[in-house]
Motif scaffolding. Structure first.
Motif, short mmCIF file in Angstrom:
data_model
loop_
_atom_site.label_atom_id
_atom_site.label_comp_id
_atom_site.label_asym_id
_atom_site.label_seq_id
_atom_site.Cartn_x
_atom_site.Cartn_y
_atom_site.Cartn_z
N LYS A 60 0.84 -1.20 0.00
CA LYS A 60 0.00 0.00 0.00
C LYS A 60 0.87 1.25 0.00
CE LYS A 60 -3.68 2.24 2.65
NZ LYS A 60 -3.19 3.57 2.50
N GLN A 61 0.57 2.16 -0.90
CA GLN A 61 1.29 3.43 -0.96
C GLN A 61 0.73 4.37 0.11
OE1 GLN A 61 4.00 3.26 -2.33
NE2 GLN A 61 3.98 3.54 -4.53
N PRO A 62 1.52 5.34 0.55
CA PRO A 62 1.03 6.26 1.59
C PRO A 62 -0.06 7.19 1.05
CG PRO A 62 3.14 7.00 0.73
CD PRO A 62 2.87 5.65 0.12
N ASP A 63 -0.86 7.69 1.97
CA ASP A 63 -1.86 8.68 1.60
C ASP A 63 -1.16 9.94 1.14
OD1 ASP A 63 -3.90 6.96 2.40
OD2 ASP A 63 -3.94 7.77 4.43
N ILE A 64 -1.73 10.60 0.14
CA ILE A 64 -1.17 11.86 -0.33
C ILE A 64 -2.26 12.92 -0.37
CG2 ILE A 64 0.76 10.84 -1.59
CD1 ILE A 64 -0.79 11.24 -4.17
N ILE A 65 -1.82 14.17 -0.27
CA ILE A 65 -2.72 15.33 -0.29
C ILE A 65 -2.20 16.29 -1.35
CG2 ILE A 65 -3.69 17.23 1.07
CD1 ILE A 65 -2.87 15.64 3.61
N ILE A 66 -3.11 16.83 -2.12
CA ILE A 66 -2.71 17.78 -3.17
C ILE A 66 -3.72 18.91 -3.21
CG2 ILE A 66 -3.89 16.54 -5.01
CD1 ILE A 66 -1.40 17.21 -6.77
N SER A 67 -3.22 20.10 -3.53
CA SER A 67 -4.12 21.25 -3.61
C SER A 67 -4.85 21.27 -4.94
CB SER A 67 -3.32 22.55 -3.44
OG SER A 67 -2.54 22.80 -4.60
N THR A 68 -5.98 21.95 -4.96
CA THR A 68 -6.75 22.06 -6.20
C THR A 68 -5.93 22.77 -7.28
OG1 THR A 68 -7.78 24.07 -5.33
CG2 THR A 68 -9.03 22.02 -5.12
N ALA A 69 -5.12 23.75 -6.88
CA ALA A 69 -4.30 24.49 -7.85
C ALA A 69 -3.23 23.58 -8.45
CB ALA A 69 -3.66 25.70 -7.19
N ASP A 70 -2.54 22.80 -7.61
CA ASP A 70 -1.52 21.89 -8.12
C ASP A 70 -2.14 20.81 -9.00
OD1 ASP A 70 0.49 23.31 -6.88
OD2 ASP A 70 1.00 21.74 -5.43
N LEU A 71 -3.28 20.29 -8.60
CA LEU A 71 -3.96 19.27 -9.40
C LEU A 71 -4.30 19.81 -10.78
CD1 LEU A 71 -5.21 16.46 -9.70
CD2 LEU A 71 -7.32 17.40 -8.72
N ALA A 72 -4.87 21.00 -10.83
CA ALA A 72 -5.24 21.60 -12.12
C ALA A 72 -4.01 21.82 -12.99
CB ALA A 72 -5.98 22.92 -11.89
N GLU A 73 -2.93 22.30 -12.39
CA GLU A 73 -1.70 22.56 -13.15
C GLU A 73 -1.09 21.25 -13.66
OE1 GLU A 73 0.90 24.48 -15.28
OE2 GLU A 73 -0.47 25.62 -14.03
N LEU A 74 -1.07 20.24 -12.82
CA LEU A 74 -0.52 18.95 -13.24
C LEU A 74 -1.34 18.32 -14.35
CD1 LEU A 74 0.49 17.53 -9.77
CD2 LEU A 74 2.03 18.19 -11.62
N GLU A 75 -2.65 18.37 -14.24
CA GLU A 75 -3.50 17.82 -15.30
C GLU A 75 -3.28 18.56 -16.61
OE1 GLU A 75 -7.35 18.00 -13.40
OE2 GLU A 75 -7.18 15.91 -12.73
N TYR A 76 -3.17 19.88 -16.54
CA TYR A 76 -2.92 20.70 -17.73
C TYR A 76 -1.58 20.30 -18.36
CZ TYR A 76 -1.89 24.87 -20.50
OH TYR A 76 -1.55 25.73 -21.52
N GLN A 77 -0.55 20.20 -17.54
CA GLN A 77 0.78 19.85 -18.04
C GLN A 77 0.83 18.43 -18.61
OE1 GLN A 77 3.81 21.71 -17.90
NE2 GLN A 77 2.70 23.53 -17.25
N LEU A 78 0.16 17.50 -17.95
CA LEU A 78 0.15 16.11 -18.44
C LEU A 78 -0.51 15.99 -19.81
CD1 LEU A 78 -0.65 14.06 -15.21
CD2 LEU A 78 1.45 13.94 -16.58
N GLU A 79 -1.57 16.75 -20.03
CA GLU A 79 -2.27 16.71 -21.32
C GLU A 79 -1.35 17.14 -22.46
OE1 GLU A 79 -5.77 19.13 -21.16
OE2 GLU A 79 -6.70 17.86 -19.62
N ARG A 80 -0.39 17.99 -22.16
CA ARG A 80 0.48 18.55 -23.19
C ARG A 80 1.87 17.91 -23.21
NH1 ARG A 80 -3.42 21.15 -21.77
NH2 ARG A 80 -4.46 22.79 -22.90
N SER A 81 2.12 17.00 -22.30
CA SER A 81 3.46 16.44 -22.19
C SER A 81 3.74 15.38 -23.25
CB SER A 81 3.67 15.83 -20.80
OG SER A 81 3.04 14.57 -20.73
N LYS A 82 5.00 15.11 -23.42
CA LYS A 82 5.44 14.05 -24.32
C LYS A 82 6.12 12.95 -23.50
CE LYS A 82 5.84 16.97 -28.39
NZ LYS A 82 4.48 17.36 -28.27
N LEU A 83 5.66 12.79 -22.27
CA LEU A 83 6.21 11.76 -21.38
C LEU A 83 5.76 10.38 -21.85
CD1 LEU A 83 5.37 13.51 -17.99
CD2 LEU A 83 7.66 13.16 -18.93
N PRO A 84 6.52 9.33 -21.49
CA PRO A 84 6.10 7.97 -21.84
C PRO A 84 4.72 7.66 -21.24
CG PRO A 84 8.36 7.98 -21.00
CD PRO A 84 7.80 9.35 -20.78
#
Length: 128
Positions: free
Chosen positions: A3-27
C-alpha cells in the motif's frame, strides 16, 4: 502489492498537473503512474494544504533509503527547473514520487535505477 502512503494535493496543483500532463510528451506508462497517484490523492483547497505536505514550489529534504543519500530540492514544473540550481521537476521520477507526501512518509517509486524508496525528511516551505 504494498500500500502506498496517503497523499494530499491542492486544487491548484492538481489543475496545473493535469494541464501539463495533457500537453506532455512523457512515456505513456509514466503518465499513467502519475495519473494513478493523482486519482488516489485527497484534494484540498490551496489554503487548506498542510505546511508539511510537498506541493509544487515546496523546498523539500528527502532521503533515498536504498542509497542513504539525502537531498534538498525545490519541486517545480518542468519549465521552471532552470530558475534555481536546486530544482527538481515534478515529472522527474523522484519529483513525481514527492508530490503530496508529508514529512515522515515514505513511498516506493519506479525510477531509471529501478524501484527506490523515498522518505520525506522535511518540507521547508514554498518558494512560489
Amino acid at each position: 502489492m504494498e500500500k502506498q502512503p496517503d497523499i494530499i494535493i491542492s486544487t491548484a496543483d492538481l489543475a496545473e498537473l493535469e494541464y501539463q500532463l495533457e500537453r506532455s510528451k512523457l512515456p505513456p506508462e509514466f503518465i499513467r503512474a502519475i495519473e494513478n497517484e493523482l486519482d488516489r490523492a485527497t484534494v484540498v483547497a490551496t489554503k487548506d494544504l498542510p505546511e508539511d505536505v510537498v506541493a509544487i514550489g515546496s523546498q523539500v529534504t528527502f532521503n533515498i533509503l536504498d542509497t542513504q543519500r539525502t537531498f534538498t530540492k525545490t519541486l517545480c514544473l518542468p519549465a521552471d527547473t532552470i530558475k534555481s540550481e536546486d530544482s527538481i521537476s515534478v515529472f522527474a521520477p523522484i519529483g513525481a514520487a514527492l508530490i503530496g507526501l508529508r514529512t515522515g512518509q515514505c513511498i516506493k517509486w519506479q525510477t531509471q535505477r529501478g524501484q527506490q524508496s523515498v522518505e520525506i525528511v522535511k518540507v521547508n516551505g514554498k518558494t512560489r
